[in-house]
Design a protein around this motif. Structure first.
Motif, PDB file in Angstrom:
ATOM      1  N   ARG A  41       0.825  -1.208   0.000  1.00  0.00           N
ATOM      2  CA  ARG A  41       0.000   0.000   0.000  1.00  0.00           C
ATOM      3  C   ARG A  41       0.861   1.260   0.000  1.00  0.00           C
ATOM      4  NH1 ARG A  41      -2.245   3.348  -1.457  1.00  0.00           N
ATOM      5  NH2 ARG A  41      -4.246   4.313  -0.938  1.00  0.00           N
ATOM      6  N   TRP A 156      -5.455   6.746  -5.475  1.00  0.00           N
ATOM      7  CA  TRP A 156      -4.556   5.849  -4.767  1.00  0.00           C
ATOM      8  C   TRP A 156      -3.349   6.540  -4.142  1.00  0.00           C
ATOM      9  CZ3 TRP A 156      -6.423   1.454  -3.305  1.00  0.00           C
ATOM     10  CH2 TRP A 156      -7.425   0.854  -4.070  1.00  0.00           C
ATOM     11  N   SER A 166      -5.607  -6.487   0.258  1.00  0.00           N
ATOM     12  CA  SER A 166      -4.655  -6.634  -0.844  1.00  0.00           C
ATOM     13  C   SER A 166      -5.349  -6.936  -2.163  1.00  0.00           C
ATOM     14  CB  SER A 166      -3.654  -7.744  -0.522  1.00  0.00           C
ATOM     15  OG  SER A 166      -2.895  -7.415   0.623  1.00  0.00           O
ATOM     16  N   LEU A 169      -6.318  -3.814  -4.086  1.00  0.00           N
ATOM     17  CA  LEU A 169      -5.291  -2.871  -4.524  1.00  0.00           C
ATOM     18  C   LEU A 169      -5.043  -3.017  -6.021  1.00  0.00           C
ATOM     19  CD1 LEU A 169      -2.661  -3.290  -1.647  1.00  0.00           C
ATOM     20  CD2 LEU A 169      -4.295  -1.409  -1.968  1.00  0.00           C
TER      21      LEU A 169
END
Length: 214
Positions: A41, A156, A166, A169
């Motif tokens: 991230r 983002w 996850s 993402l």
């Protein structure tokens, strides 16, 4: 090592805004880092923050005109709403009716906010069109693609209020695709810019040569 298109973009930015060149290179470098070496991230945030800054500042860096900022901005107008609504504590909007009567001051404030939002959105497209098109065509597909990729990076660049799993993402391929959109569109801009500049320099050199000969 950068790809040829990346090197051209880096060199063009370094000539006009070295800080943006560094931001662009940082995004490229981070994209090469394995997800195992940096938190996934955090890495995505670094890349997208860098690309957002590049895309937001590049219009003025290339000397393109930008529309005047809307004043007061929508965010400033929103900040004024609590004080306004506190004057009407019994006001309700969701009353199950098609038409809801509201005080004139509230209606004026809402109209002002809506108009500012429309102007800011139009201003954003106008600025991008000034960079990417010869005629300021805001309906051009390139303008929409640029805004789409910039919106991805804005989304983002920030850590959200919740931990994003996850699986949600963006993948490296998705990030690369949006960077490639920026690179392809901006490469066209700098190619045109430097071609025009070279033509001007050649013309000036020819004029100077004629002057010397006289």
């Amino acid at each position: 090592m950068m790809e040829p298109i990346q090197q051209r973009i880096f060199d063009a930015l370094a000539e006009r805004r070295p800080d943006l060149a560094d931001m662009y290179r940082a995004a490229i470098d981070q994209l090469r880092v394995s997800r195992g070496e940096v938190g996934a991230r955090t890495r995505i945030s670094y890349i997208c923050h860098s690309m957002r800054e590049v895309m937001n500042r590049i219009i003025t860096a290339m000397g393109r005109p930008i529309a005047p900022a809307v004043k007061p901005s929508t965010s400033e107008r929103v900040q004024q709403l609590p004080d306004l609504l506190s004057r009407f504590p019994d006001l309700q909007f969701d009353v199950g009716q098609e038409i809801v009567p509201i005080p004139r001051d509230v209606a004026v404030a809402m109209e002002s906010l809506f108009k500012a939002a429309v102007q800011e959105k139009r201003r954003s497209r106008d600025d991008v069109a000034a960079l990417l098109t010869d005629d300021g065509n805001t309906a051009h597909a390139a303008v929409s693609k640029w805004i789409e990729s910039r919106g991805f990076f804005v989304k983002w660049a920030h850590i959200h209020d919740r931990v994003v799993p996850s699986a949600e993402l963006p993948s490296d391929d998705e990030i690369k695709a949006h960077i490639a959109t920026f690179e392809t569109l901006f490469d066209g801009v700098i190619t045109q810019f430097f071609t025009a500049r070279q033509s001007i320099e050649d013309l000036l050199a020819e004029i100077n040569d004629k002057g010397d000969a006289a």
